[in-house]
Enzyme design. Structure first.
Site, mmCIF file in Angstrom:
data_model
loop_
_atom_site.group_PDB
_atom_site.id
_atom_site.type_symbol
_atom_site.label_atom_id
_atom_site.label_comp_id
_atom_site.label_asym_id
_atom_site.label_seq_id
_atom_site.Cartn_x
_atom_site.Cartn_y
_atom_site.Cartn_z
ATOM 1 N N LYS A 165 -16.215 -25.822 -3.957
ATOM 2 C CA LYS A 165 -15.335 -24.929 -3.837
ATOM 3 C C LYS A 165 -15.317 -24.059 -2.336
ATOM 4 O O LYS A 165 -16.508 -23.491 -2.165
ATOM 5 C CB LYS A 165 -15.907 -23.889 -4.866
ATOM 6 N N LYS A 266 -5.325 -31.975 -15.628
ATOM 7 C CA LYS A 266 -6.150 -30.950 -16.600
ATOM 8 C C LYS A 266 -5.263 -31.126 -17.801
ATOM 9 O O LYS A 266 -4.225 -30.614 -17.989
ATOM 10 C CB LYS A 266 -6.096 -29.718 -16.048
HETATM 11 MG MG MG Z 1 -8.914 -28.677 -7.939
#
Ligand code: MG
Length: 368
Positions: A165, A266
């Site tokens: 991240k 997702k």
């Molecule tokens: Mg991502």
């Protein structure tokens, strides 16, 4: 067979690491999960789960799942849970958009279809490949040293795919990516995921600074598709799109523009397993590798993700998230668990999970 009742549970999921942070100062300290049970008039029950990653990751949020189910649920009573495309059409007719609200319903009906047919969901989604599939772990945004240490911890668990991240400041991000890349083992994959957090000039500086690193990928550097495309055209590293691929149309356009080397699917962002399978199969035709996952989740959402991942051709499965490994609470027996960096979908009919009612508590509300 008809849907007779939908029961909605709220479950708070503490994080093993205490928090999870990504670009722009965003983060969560626990997940707010909505678990649903779909009962049929034939006595068969299916389970689903939706866990938005807080309220600012995607246009979804946890109370919105429940509010949406109150709106959508009454239109589903009396419908067949076995005709998944028809059920999805009915959901779209009753509530425009809000894919994430529909995801848990769709997953629960796949669970029912599997139980009725005696097949694991991955068989119904096209068939299992091999004994297991590889998973990745996201490395929460932190100092370079802290991220190297986390990656080493995950590597000791058998993982070889790390999603960093990034997206706080350019110089820090360059240091983060460089440190983890250089500490990586041969064969490791290091994905620098800015989660839409860079402006174009920032993304350009990072991409140029890390372009010599042979194990690094760049994921969703900027907010819009057009910004990402402009970075892609200057980026020599493999390029992954995630947040902005929110429809089949977006995927087709990105493919036509040569805008991506891999995509992140997702389940809740696209509206459940039925729609995720459409994405998965189209990506298969187009030769686009996929990360198969959800925004977040516990045992039940992970089971759904695992069935989709395990029925995805291995050469096209870039990776799969190990969602339930981030949380302390086990919400169901039979869910996949990570062993040596890999997972398997259950071989039992349906999702193959048996929810732990003590973990779920009493339903918040029921629709019948
Ligand atoms: Mg991502």
């Amino acid at each position: 067979m008809k849907i007779a009742r939908i029961s909605v549970f709220r479950v708070m999921l503490p994080l093993k690491e205490g928090s999870y942070k990504w670009s722009g100062g965003k983060g969560v300290t626990e997940y707010d999960s909505t678990v649903i049970r779909v009962d049929t008039d034939a006595g068969v029950t299916g389970w689903g789960e939706c866990v938005p990653l807080g309220p600012v990751y995607l246009p979804s949020y946890a109370p919105g799942v429940r509010t949406g189910l109150r709106e959508l649920g009454p239109a589903l009573i009396g419908l067949s849970p076995l005709r998944l495309p028809q059920l999805n059409r009915a959901m779209d007719a009753a509530l425009k958009g809000h894919n994430y609200v529909k995801s848990a319903v769709d997953i629960a009906c796949w669970d029912i279809l599997g139980k009725v047919t005696g097949q694991p969901v991955c068989t119904l989604l096209g068939g299992r490949y091999g004994d297991s599939f590889p998973v990745y772990r996201a490395v929460s945004l932190g100092t370079p040293d802290a991220m190297v240490a986390r990656a080493a911890e995950y590597r000791a668990q058998g993982l070889a795919h790390f999603q960093l991240k990034v997206g706080s400041s350019v110089d820090e991000d360059i240091a983060r990516i460089g440190a983890v890349s250089e500490a990586a083992a041969p064969g490791d994959v290091v994905v620098a995921d800015a989660n839409t957090g860079w402006l174009r000039h920032e993304a350009m500086r990072v991409v140029h600074a890390v372009s010599h690193l042979g194990n690094v990928y760049i994921e969703q550097p900027c907010l819009s598709y057009d910004e990402c495309l402009s970075i892609r055209r200057h980026c020599p590293l493999p390029f992954v799109l995630d947040e902005c691929i929110d429809s089949i149309d977006a995927l087709i356009r990105a493919h036509a523009d040569h805008a991506l080397d891999a995509v992140n699917i997702k389940v809740s962002r696209v509206g459940g397993l039925t729609r995720a399978r459409e994405f998965r199969d189209l990506c298969g035709h187009l030769g686009i590798p996929m990360t198969v996952e959800d925004t977040a989740g516990s045992s039940i959402a992970m089971a759904a993700v695992a069935h989709l991942a395990h029925s995805t051709p291995p050469e096209l499965l870039f990776s799969c998230a190990a969602h339930n490994e981030r949380v302390t609470l086990v919400t169901a027996e039979g869910a996949p668990r990570m062993t040596d960096g890999r997972m398997s979908a259950s071989t039992a009919p349906g999702l193959g999970v048996e929810p732990i009612m003590d973990a779920l508590g009493a339903p918040l509300f029921e629709i019948a």
